[in-house]
Write an enzyme that holds these catalytic residues in place. Structure first.
Site, short mmCIF file in Angstrom:
data_model
loop_
_atom_site.label_atom_id
_atom_site.label_comp_id
_atom_site.label_asym_id
_atom_site.label_seq_id
_atom_site.Cartn_x
_atom_site.Cartn_y
_atom_site.Cartn_z
N HIS A 214 0.78 -1.06 -0.04
CA HIS A 214 0.10 0.09 0.14
C HIS A 214 0.86 1.17 0.05
CE1 HIS A 214 -3.84 2.31 1.26
NE2 HIS A 214 -2.87 3.04 1.56
N GLU A 215 1.61 1.35 0.75
CA GLU A 215 2.58 2.43 1.06
C GLU A 215 3.73 2.77 -0.18
OE1 GLU A 215 1.53 4.77 3.05
OE2 GLU A 215 0.37 3.23 4.27
N HIS B 12 1.65 4.64 -2.80
CA HIS B 12 1.89 6.15 -2.33
C HIS B 12 3.23 6.71 -2.79
CE1 HIS B 12 -1.97 6.81 -0.34
NE2 HIS B 12 -1.79 5.85 0.38
N GLU C 6 -4.69 7.65 -3.09
CA GLU C 6 -5.38 6.22 -2.56
C GLU C 6 -5.55 5.32 -3.50
OE1 GLU C 6 -4.90 6.28 0.41
OE2 GLU C 6 -5.93 4.30 1.04
ZN ZN Z 1 -3.16 5.08 1.97
#
Ligand code: ZN
Length: 498
Positions: free
Chosen positions: A260-261, A264, A290
């Protein structure tokens, strides 16, 4: 005129440097700083934030923006130069509308509320948090008064520039209508994930995170991975990307948190270097950000092609735990859909209902149709209605999220917007890279990474979030592809077409 433009860039460069320094202090606070320095750090951060705000909202920048109007009109509106002037003017005019003493009061109230919220959540004691919430909402109302427009739109604009509540409501109403029966269906056909209820030593998880990041394409020359309590991605320009993860023995959450990170971080890493040290050097909005984190976490990491490559290594690392579990069973387990109390632990389908609940309550808070002391009751009623579960206490109900303690109203919708946008973009990705699944099965992610860089990341903040979505996905906000994806997923997991 060129000199004035260079002068504007020089000043904005200073502001960007100050802002990076402030964020670096925050990263240090979360990752490295000894806890005893918290008081001192609050002062240091406040000073840097004040300097950044003063420099940016200065009359000089306003004058340069005014002088540059004819120059701006002579430019190609898609150019970096025109975008820089346009976005800076919008940011500057917005920042000038809020008196700095109100900003100070807001950040002071947030800092005061945080420890109160921590304590209230621990004790499941909403009443002790209520005065802080009242204060935050009162300040938000004063903030709203600084602008013209619909109150909730003004809050939303801080996170998703230009987005209006009715547009969000339309998308969320569609999600709600479709997801409630989908959740019922999943509940009736539960997936077995009992083999995940065991211990996964952290040492192996650390090594596996590096395996994933190496293949996803991080370059340690520009990236760091650190451990933290609340995972997040930080960036200080395109050449300094710092992601974080959290390890726990009782599951494999760290792997999905890292993916997830990474999503980003990659967005920030692939912004065009020409936009460095300017207000354009970051993702276009929280929703778009996101969309990128969820893409790597869910569309890549929870997909079968990725698991066909990765899962044998996972089994090798945890032979006792997973040696006798086949990849399809693991795939089903990490995609399990089951209503639960806590948003951050929720699966891909029910997650949205948590967000919709908050979006609806926030609007009621702002338009005054709900009294703050009635929030727990309203929360619990919606949890029952949308997810069919009873909330046993406020710790696992209305007090679970940090956002409202910091005055962060208007933030939640961006999480679900990210989900929606991620599938709009994914459709384009699949069109452009027909053998994407085969690549993932071979552990190759370069084509996806480069496509995202070329078609989305490089723009940074040059265009509004809506313009950016249209550029990359070829359409405006559309829940269709996301709903289609979720229906397929539920169909697969329940063994029937949905
Ligand atoms: Zn996030």
């Amino acid at each position: 005129m060129k000199e004035k433009f260079e002068e504007l860039k020089r000043r904005l460069g200073e502001v960007a440097d100050l802002s990076c320094a402030s964020q670096l202090l925050d990263w240090d606070h979360q990752v490295l700083m000894p806890a005893g320095a918290a008081g001192l750090r609050a002062e240091e951060s406040a000073t840097l934030d004040r300097l950044t705000h003063e420099r940016f909202t200065s009359d000089e920048i306003g004058r340069l923006l005014e002088d540059l109007r004819p120059y701006e009109e002579s430019l190609d509106q898609d150019s970096d130069e025109a975008s820089l002037i346009r976005v800076t003017r919008r940011d500057w005019e917005k920042a000038r509308k809020v008196p700095s003493d109100l900003l100070g009061e807001m950040s002071h109230a947030a800092a005061t509320a945080l420890p109160v919220w921590v304590e209230a959540r621990k004790n499941s004691d909403f009443a002790s948090f209520l005065p802080c919430l009242e204060r935050n909402v009162e300040l938000k109302r004063r903030y709203i008064e600084c602008f013209e427009g619909e109150p909730y739109d003004i809050l939303l604009d801080d996170y998703e520039e230009g987005m209006k509540a009715p547009e969000v409501r339309e998308v969320f109403d569609e999600l709600k209508r479709e997801l409630v029966p989908l959740i019922e269906k999943a509940k009736a056909n539960p997936v077995d994930d009992s083999f995940l209820e065991t211990k996964f030593p952290v040492e192996q998880q650390r090594a596996l995170n590096t395996v994933i990041l190496d293949r996803f394409g991080w370059d340690p020359n520009y990236w760091r991975l650190d451990e933290i309590v609340h995972p997040a991605a930080y960036s200080f320009g395109t050449m300094d990307i710092r992601i974080t993860t959290r390890y726990a023995e009782d599951g494999l959450e760290s792997l999905y948190s890292t993916m997830h990170e990474f999503g980003h971080g990659l967005y920030e890493r692939q912004v065009d270097p020409a936009l460095e040290r300017s207000p354009l050097c970051s993702g276009a909005s929280l929703g778009l950000h996101e969309s990128q984190s969820r893409m790597w976490e869910n569309l890549v990491g929870r997909g079968l092609p990725f698991l066909r490559w990765f899962y044998p290594q996972l089994q090798e690392a945890f032979p006792q735990q997973l040696g006798s579990v086949d990849v399809e069973s693991f795939y089903r387990a990490v995609n399990k859909i089951q209503p639960s109390l806590i948003r951050v632990d929720a699966d891909q389908v029910t997650y949205n209902m948590h967000v919709i609940l908050r979006f609806e309550l926030e609007q009621a808070i702002i338009d005054g149709s709900i009294a703050l002391e009635d929030l727990p009751e309203a929360w619990n009623a919606k949890m029952k209605e949308y997810l069919g579960i009873d909330v046993p206490d406020d710790r696992r109900g209305v007090l679970q999220d940090v956002h409202w303690s910091g005055g962060g109203l208007g933030y939640f919708p961006t999480y679900s917007l990210g989900n929606v946008i991620s599938l709009q973009i994914w459709g384009k990705v699949r069109e452009a890279i027909p053998d994407l699944d085969d690549q993932f099965e071979r552990g190759e992610f370069g084509a996806l990474r480069e496509w995202l860089g070329e078609n989305l990341h490089r723009y940074g903040r040059k265009f509004t979030p809506m313009e950016t979505i249209e550029r990359v996905a070829g359409s405006s906000l559309d829940a269709g592809p996301y709903l289609h994806y979720l229906k397929d997923k539920v169909g697969e997991l329940t063994g029937a077409a949905a």
